[in-house]
Motif scaffolding. Structure first.
Motif, mmCIF file in Angstrom:
data_model
loop_
_atom_site.group_PDB
_atom_site.id
_atom_site.type_symbol
_atom_site.label_atom_id
_atom_site.label_comp_id
_atom_site.label_asym_id
_atom_site.label_seq_id
_atom_site.Cartn_x
_atom_site.Cartn_y
_atom_site.Cartn_z
ATOM 1 N N HIS A 214 14.320 45.226 10.839
ATOM 2 C CA HIS A 214 14.215 45.012 12.593
ATOM 3 C C HIS A 214 14.524 43.547 12.709
ATOM 4 O O HIS A 214 15.154 43.231 13.576
ATOM 5 N N VAL A 215 13.850 42.970 12.183
ATOM 6 C CA VAL A 215 13.932 41.265 12.388
ATOM 7 C C VAL A 215 15.280 40.809 12.135
ATOM 8 O O VAL A 215 15.926 40.163 13.110
ATOM 9 N N ARG A 216 15.912 41.372 11.035
ATOM 10 C CA ARG A 216 17.340 40.760 10.653
ATOM 11 C C ARG A 216 18.183 41.356 11.683
ATOM 12 O O ARG A 216 19.333 40.659 11.816
ATOM 13 N N ARG A 217 18.006 42.464 12.235
ATOM 14 C CA ARG A 217 19.022 43.059 13.366
ATOM 15 C C ARG A 217 19.007 42.238 14.399
ATOM 16 O O ARG A 217 19.890 42.061 15.146
ATOM 17 N N VAL A 218 17.974 41.574 14.746
ATOM 18 C CA VAL A 218 17.727 40.885 16.174
ATOM 19 C C VAL A 218 17.944 39.487 16.017
ATOM 20 O O VAL A 218 18.465 38.870 16.919
ATOM 21 N N ARG A 219 17.285 38.724 15.179
ATOM 22 C CA ARG A 219 17.295 37.411 15.096
ATOM 23 C C ARG A 219 18.626 36.620 14.862
ATOM 24 O O ARG A 219 19.736 37.382 14.664
ATOM 25 N N ARG A 220 18.761 35.574 15.520
ATOM 26 C CA ARG A 220 20.024 34.637 15.347
ATOM 27 C C ARG A 220 19.807 33.436 14.470
ATOM 28 O O ARG A 220 18.704 33.148 14.339
ATOM 29 N N PRO A 221 20.807 32.702 14.080
ATOM 30 C CA PRO A 221 20.639 31.547 13.270
ATOM 31 C C PRO A 221 19.910 30.619 14.058
ATOM 32 O O PRO A 221 20.132 30.316 15.404
ATOM 33 N N GLY A 222 18.818 29.964 13.760
ATOM 34 C CA GLY A 222 18.005 28.890 14.443
ATOM 35 C C GLY A 222 16.683 29.575 14.879
ATOM 36 O O GLY A 222 15.979 28.644 15.476
ATOM 37 N N ASP A 223 16.678 30.774 15.144
ATOM 38 C CA ASP A 223 15.509 31.238 15.563
ATOM 39 C C ASP A 223 14.141 31.115 14.942
ATOM 40 O O ASP A 223 14.258 31.242 13.514
ATOM 41 N N ILE A 224 13.069 31.022 15.410
ATOM 42 C CA ILE A 224 11.849 31.169 14.652
ATOM 43 C C ILE A 224 11.235 32.366 14.830
ATOM 44 O O ILE A 224 11.081 32.923 16.148
ATOM 45 N N VAL A 225 10.683 32.908 13.809
ATOM 46 C CA VAL A 225 10.232 34.464 13.990
ATOM 47 C C VAL A 225 8.866 34.523 13.750
ATOM 48 O O VAL A 225 8.239 33.984 12.737
ATOM 49 N N VAL A 226 8.214 34.999 14.613
ATOM 50 C CA VAL A 226 6.735 35.147 14.670
ATOM 51 C C VAL A 226 6.303 36.450 14.524
ATOM 52 O O VAL A 226 6.750 37.455 15.475
ATOM 53 N N VAL A 227 5.549 36.912 13.534
ATOM 54 C CA VAL A 227 5.060 38.378 13.622
ATOM 55 C C VAL A 227 3.463 38.402 13.948
ATOM 56 O O VAL A 227 2.816 37.741 12.988
ATOM 57 N N SER A 228 3.219 39.034 15.039
ATOM 58 C CA SER A 228 1.838 39.035 15.262
ATOM 59 C C SER A 228 1.243 40.345 14.941
ATOM 60 O O SER A 228 1.779 41.377 15.448
ATOM 61 N N VAL A 229 0.034 40.516 14.255
ATOM 62 C CA VAL A 229 -0.249 41.709 13.640
ATOM 63 C C VAL A 229 -1.816 41.746 13.944
ATOM 64 O O VAL A 229 -2.466 41.152 13.442
ATOM 65 N N HIS A 230 -2.008 43.182 14.340
ATOM 66 C CA HIS A 230 -3.620 43.327 14.414
ATOM 67 C C HIS A 230 -3.808 44.216 13.290
ATOM 68 O O HIS A 230 -3.702 45.216 13.118
ATOM 69 N N TRP A 231 -4.809 43.568 12.384
ATOM 70 C CA TRP A 231 -5.029 44.195 11.221
ATOM 71 C C TRP A 231 -6.620 43.689 10.693
ATOM 72 O O TRP A 231 -7.231 42.927 11.191
ATOM 73 N N GLY A 232 -6.911 44.784 9.784
ATOM 74 C CA GLY A 232 -8.299 44.729 9.041
ATOM 75 C C GLY A 232 -9.466 44.901 10.024
ATOM 76 O O GLY A 232 -9.503 45.409 11.027
ATOM 77 N N SER A 233 -10.748 44.572 9.406
ATOM 78 C CA SER A 233 -11.930 44.565 9.996
ATOM 79 C C SER A 233 -12.449 43.624 10.842
ATOM 80 O O SER A 233 -11.969 42.715 10.680
ATOM 81 N N ASN A 234 -13.458 43.846 11.502
ATOM 82 C CA ASN A 234 -14.000 43.016 12.384
ATOM 83 C C ASN A 234 -14.897 41.776 11.641
ATOM 84 O O ASN A 234 -14.817 40.681 12.172
ATOM 85 N N TRP A 235 -15.475 42.063 10.651
ATOM 86 C CA TRP A 235 -16.613 41.044 9.982
ATOM 87 C C TRP A 235 -16.084 40.962 8.404
ATOM 88 O O TRP A 235 -15.509 41.778 7.922
ATOM 89 N N GLY A 236 -16.294 39.675 7.815
ATOM 90 C CA GLY A 236 -16.444 39.233 6.422
ATOM 91 C C GLY A 236 -15.154 38.576 6.417
ATOM 92 O O GLY A 236 -13.998 38.478 7.138
ATOM 93 N N TYR A 237 -15.343 37.837 5.107
ATOM 94 C CA TYR A 237 -14.009 36.981 5.024
ATOM 95 C C TYR A 237 -13.091 37.337 3.678
ATOM 96 O O TYR A 237 -12.364 36.609 3.605
ATOM 97 N N ARG A 238 -13.408 38.132 3.245
ATOM 98 C CA ARG A 238 -12.298 38.872 2.359
ATOM 99 C C ARG A 238 -11.212 39.431 2.658
ATOM 100 O O ARG A 238 -11.117 40.140 3.758
ATOM 101 N N VAL A 239 -9.995 38.814 2.270
ATOM 102 C CA VAL A 239 -8.838 39.296 2.923
ATOM 103 C C VAL A 239 -8.206 40.430 1.720
ATOM 104 O O VAL A 239 -8.087 40.152 0.476
ATOM 105 N N PRO A 240 -8.065 41.598 2.128
ATOM 106 C CA PRO A 240 -7.644 42.676 1.292
ATOM 107 C C PRO A 240 -6.324 42.390 0.530
ATOM 108 O O PRO A 240 -5.427 41.839 1.232
#
Length: 384
Positions: A214-240
C-alpha cells in the motif's frame, strides 16, 4: 524543513476524554459504565487527592502545559498524535468494554491548541461509542480542520495516509494501523461499506507485506513515510518478537519511521537500518494521575519525541525526547531526578543505542547502531 532535515513531533496516547473532558470549559455527560468508577469526575478527584486542586474550568491549553512551549521552540515540520478518545455526545456505550473515553465536541479547542497535523485514530477507544460515535468524531475533527488517519467511513478511508507538505514539494506520509494485540475488537475493522479502523488481526509477515504494498502505491520519490501503529499491551518492557519482526519488515519495505503506541509508559527505542522504531511512546495527556497499581513504571512521566530525518533519504539524523510530568492534570517540566530515571530506564531497555542528556535536559540518542533486537528476531543487520 531546515537544512535538508525534516523534524517530526510524535507522542503517545492523547486522551482528552473522561476526566480531562470534565475540567475543560464544556464538560460532557460524566456518566461511566466502569466497575469501579461511575462518574468521570471521580478521576479529577483522584488527581487532586495526590497533587492538589485543579482550577476547573481550565483553559483549553491547560492539559498540554509545558508541551506547548516544547512545540513552539522545536517548530517541527509535522505534528503527529494518537488521539485515543471518541469526540461525541453519544451515550451508546460499546458493549463488552471496561473503559470508554469520550470528549464533548465543544471541547475540541483543547486539541486544536496543539495544532496537530495528523490525528491518528487507529486505536482501541475511537469506537467506544459505536459507529455513530465514530461518525460524529470524524465530522467534528474534519469540521475543525483536523486531518485523521487510521479510521474512516470505509476501509479505503481508514487506510488512506495523510500527506503533510514539507519544504519545497516534499511530503510526510502518515499511515495508521491498529493491531488486535492492543485490545481493538475485530468487529471494529473497517470494511468496503462499513466504517471502522484500519485493523491488523495479527502482526504477521503477510500483514506487513500488505502495508508495504500500500505504501509503495502511494508514495512519491522524496516522501518521508511514517507508520503509526497501536500495538501491544499496556504494561511491561518486553517487546514481543512478532512486533520486532513486523517493524523490521516495514522498514525493509521502505518505511522511515515507526511510531508505536498503546503502552502506558515508554518502551524500547530502536534504530534499524538507520530508521527509528519507537516500540511504545507511552501516555501523553490523560486522567491517570492518582490511579495506583503500576507505580514502578512511573507512568506519571511523559516524553515528547522530536525526530529528525534526512529529507532525501529518510535516515535518522537525531532524536530528542523531552521529559514531562503530569501534575494537576497538566504537563509540566520533569525535574532532574525524574529525567535521570527516564534516561536510566530507556538506556537499560533500549539495547544497541545509548541514551544521553543534552544541556537543556532533553534525552538524546547518542550512539545509534545495530540493535540486539535485530539478532533476537533472527535478522542480520543490513547496510543501506
Amino acid at each position: 524543513m531546515n537544512g535538508g532535515t525534516v523534524t517530526l513531533f510524535l507522542c503517545g496516547d492523547v486522551m482528552l476524554g473522561r476526566g480531562v473532558d470534565q475540567i475543560l470549559p464544556h464538560p460532557g455527560d460524566p456518566a461511566l459504565r466502569e466497575g469501579y468508577v461511575g462518574d468521570a469526575r471521580g478521576y479529577v478527584r483522584s488527581a487532586e487527592a495526590v497533587n492538589g486542586p485543579v482550577p476547573a474550568p481550565v483553559i483549553p491549553a491547560w492539559p498540554w502545559g509545558e508541551a506547548l512551549r516544547v512545540l513552539e521552540e522545536a517548530a517541527p515540520d509535522a505534528r503527529i498524535v494518537n488521539l485515543e478518545t471518541s469526540v461525541t455526545r453519544s451515550d451508546a456505550f460499546a458493549p463488552g468494554k471496561e473503559v470508554h473515553y469520550r470528549m464533548n465536541p465543544a471541547n475540541v479547542p483543547a486539541l486544536l491548541v496543539a495544532r496537530p497535523d495528523v490525528c491518528v485514530l487507529a486505536n482501541n477507544h475511537v469506537l467506544d461509542f459505536g459507529r455513530t460515535g465514530l461518525a460524529e468524531t470524524l465530522d467534528v475533527l474534519s469540521g475543525a480542520g483536523l486531518r485523521t488517519a487510521g479510521a474512516g467511513r470505509n476501509v479505503a478511508q481508514a487506510r488512506a495516509p495523510v500527506a503533510v507538505p514539507v519544504g519545497r514539494g516534499g511530503r510526510v506520509l502518515v499511515f495508521a494501523l491498529g493491531a488486535s494485540c492492543s485490545g481493538i475488537p475485530s468487529d471494529w475493522a473497517a470494511g468496503p461499506d462499513r466504517s471502522g479502523v484500519a485493523f491488523v488481526p495479527a502482526l504477521t509477515r503477510a500483514a506487513a507485506d500488505g502495508v508495504v504494498e500500500h505504501v509503495r502505491r502511494v508514495r512519491r520519490p522524496g516522501d518521508i513515510v511514517v507508520v503509526s501503529v497501536h500495538w501491544g499491551s499496556n504494561w511491561g518492557y518486553r517487546v514481543p518478537d512478532r512486533q520486532v519482526r513486523f517493524a523490521h519488515a516495514l522498514v525493509d519495505g521502505g518505511v522511515d519511521v515507526i511510531h508505536g503506541h498503546s503502552s502506558h509508559h515508554p518502551r524500547a527505542v530502536e534504530v534499524y537500518r538507520e530508521r527509528l522504531v519507537l516500540h511504545g511512546c507511552g501516555d501523553f495527556v490523560d486522567d491517570y494521575e492518582g490511579i495506583s497499581g503500576y507505580e514502578s513504571f512511573r507512568d506519571d512521566l511523559r516524553l515528547a519525541f522530536l525526530v529528525s530525518v534526512e529529507a532525501d533519504t529518510g535516515c535518522l539524523t537525531g532524536l530528542r525526547m523531552v521529559p514531562l510530568r503530569a501534575r494537576r492534570m497538566r504537563l509540566e517540566a520533569a525535574p532532574a531526578e525524574d529525567r535521570a530515571w527516564l534516561r536510566t530506564t530507556l538506556d537499560r531497555i533500549s539495547e544497541g543505542v545509548s541514551i544521553g542528556v543534552a544541556d537543556d535536559g532533553a534525552l538524546t540518542l547518542e550512539r545509534p547502531g545495530p540493535s540486539p533486537l535485530d539478532r533476537r528476531a533472527g535478522r542480520a543487520q543490513p547496510g543501506r
